[in-house]
Design a protein around this motif. Structure first.
Motif, mmCIF file in Angstrom:
data_model
loop_
_atom_site.group_PDB
_atom_site.id
_atom_site.type_symbol
_atom_site.label_atom_id
_atom_site.label_comp_id
_atom_site.label_asym_id
_atom_site.label_seq_id
_atom_site.Cartn_x
_atom_site.Cartn_y
_atom_site.Cartn_z
ATOM 1 N N ARG A 95 0.838 -1.201 0.000
ATOM 2 C CA ARG A 95 0.000 0.000 0.000
ATOM 3 C C ARG A 95 0.878 1.259 0.000
ATOM 4 N NH1 ARG A 95 -2.556 -0.863 4.491
ATOM 5 N NH2 ARG A 95 -4.522 -1.672 3.677
ATOM 6 N N ARG A 99 1.850 4.358 -3.228
ATOM 7 C CA ARG A 99 1.709 5.797 -3.058
ATOM 8 C C ARG A 99 3.036 6.541 -3.150
ATOM 9 N NH1 ARG A 99 -2.219 5.389 2.304
ATOM 10 N NH2 ARG A 99 -3.998 4.396 1.247
ATOM 11 N N GLY A 164 -8.773 -3.118 -5.253
ATOM 12 C CA GLY A 164 -7.855 -2.702 -4.197
ATOM 13 C C GLY A 164 -6.630 -3.583 -4.144
ATOM 14 N N ILE A 165 -6.125 -3.813 -2.940
ATOM 15 C CA ILE A 165 -4.920 -4.634 -2.778
ATOM 16 C C ILE A 165 -5.270 -6.094 -3.028
ATOM 17 C CG2 ILE A 165 -3.136 -5.379 -1.157
ATOM 18 C CD1 ILE A 165 -3.394 -2.702 0.211
ATOM 19 N N ALA A 186 -0.922 -3.820 -5.765
ATOM 20 C CA ALA A 186 -1.766 -2.658 -5.463
ATOM 21 C C ALA A 186 -1.763 -1.731 -6.664
ATOM 22 C CB ALA A 186 -1.258 -1.936 -4.220
#
Length: 342
Positions: A95, A99, A164-165, A186
């Protein structure tokens, strides 16, 4: 008074005449009758000692098996919790990586440098890669995987669909030359909310094997250097993932084979059981537990089995009992011989 010996009859003796001696048969007294019971007493003592020894042996065996079983169950539960936490950390890592600023751009060199830094910081990763929006690997810790098309891979389809993940249970990873691994992926989403690609990582199953083995080192030391602890990691469907002794990974299904400890772990809480080893056909004590996930990480519901041979469990106590038996026999046998002599 005379008598003839031979064919002549013996002359009767007068009832009240004087005799130089008189024969008398004495009835057995009470002490004689008591001594006749001595063999039964000896037999009773022997049987009592035998019964006491068997009861003591059974009690010691039960305590040893129960104590070892509980320690094996605790070790299996500790391993399950440790695996959940380790994989939860990898779940959080993917996650954070998605980012990262370095992965938001289009600089392949910057992406590769960032991925290498992550791999050096966390040696548990065997491979990390970044795919663009079309599913092509544009940066990776292994240069020979750059350019590979992953658009048809299940993990890429999952993140592309907005799930999502994505976590993948143990599988043969093409990025790791078909070695078994766990996968995390991810989506990489830009500031405009558009899908720019995906970051994915692989944790080798061999790394988890090392973690399990290290956890059991302490228990191995408690049981003694001669005691051998076997451990197995079993998938949710019963497939054998890690086998410390026979190395039957990916070739045996323990649930289908009817292994009792695997069946109990799949249907209930952690514990231990006495059973027969499926391949070696010896009595073993097996502790079992199951992974449950951690926080928002769902986990894989793996089964952990830790077992010891029953003979190895009882060996230290039997050695002590043999010494005690020899000492007791050296005291008991002279007592029996003395009673027989009396």
């Amino acid at each position: 008074m005379d008598m003839k010996i031979g064919t002549s009859a013996v002359r009767a003796l007068p009832p009240n005449g004087p005799y130089p001696f008189r024969w008398r048969v004495s009835p057995p007294d009470s002490r004689t009758r008591q001594f006749r019971l001595l063999p039964l007493l000896i037999l009773g003592i022997f049987l009592l000692a035998l019964v006491v020894g068997l009861v003591l042996l059974h009690s010691v065996e039960k305590q040893l098996i129960d104590g070892t079983g509980e320690r094996l169950a605790l070790a299996a539960a500790d391993i399950a919790e440790k695996l959940d936490r380790i994989l939860y950390e990898r779940y959080g890592d993917i996650r954070v990586m998605a980012r990262a600023v370095a992965l938001q751009g289009h600089d392949a060199a910057a992406m590769t440098g960032y991925l290498n830094d992550i791999q050096q910081a966390y040696s548990i990763y065997e491979w990390i890669g970044v795919a663009d929006a079309a599913g092509r690997i544009v940066a990776a810790t292994e240069s020979d995987t750059v350019g590979r098309d992953c658009g048809a891979e299940p993990w890429f389809k999952a993140v592309l669909a907005g799930h999502g993940i994505d976590t993948r249970d143990v599988h043969r990873s093409s990025e790791m030359r078909d070695l078994p691994a766990i996968g995390f992926a991810a989506p990489i989403v830009g500031s405009d909310g558009k899908f720019r690609g995906a970051v994915t990582s692989r944790v080798g199953l061999s790394k988890l094997d090392d973690i399990i083995g290290q956890t059991l080192v302490t228990l191995q030391a408690q049981q003694g250097t001669s005691a051998r602890i076997e451990y197995q990691l079993v998938g949710r469907e019963g497939d054998l993932l890690v086998d410390s002794l026979l190395r039957e990974e990916q070739s045996v299904n323990l649930l289908a084979a009817g292994v009792l400890s695997a069946q109990l772990a799949a249907s209930g809480p952690s514990g231990y059981v006495e059973e027969e080893h499926r391949r070696r056909h010896v009595a073993v004590v097996t502790g079992f537990a199951r992974t449950k996930g951690y926080e928002d990480f769902p986990g894989f519901s793996w089964i952990i089995l830790a077992r010891m041979d029953r003979d190895d469990v009882l060996a230290p106590a039997l050695a002590v009992l043999w010494r005690v038996g020899l000492i007791g026999g050296s005291l008991f046998l002279p007592l029996v011989v003395s009673l027989i002599w009396v």
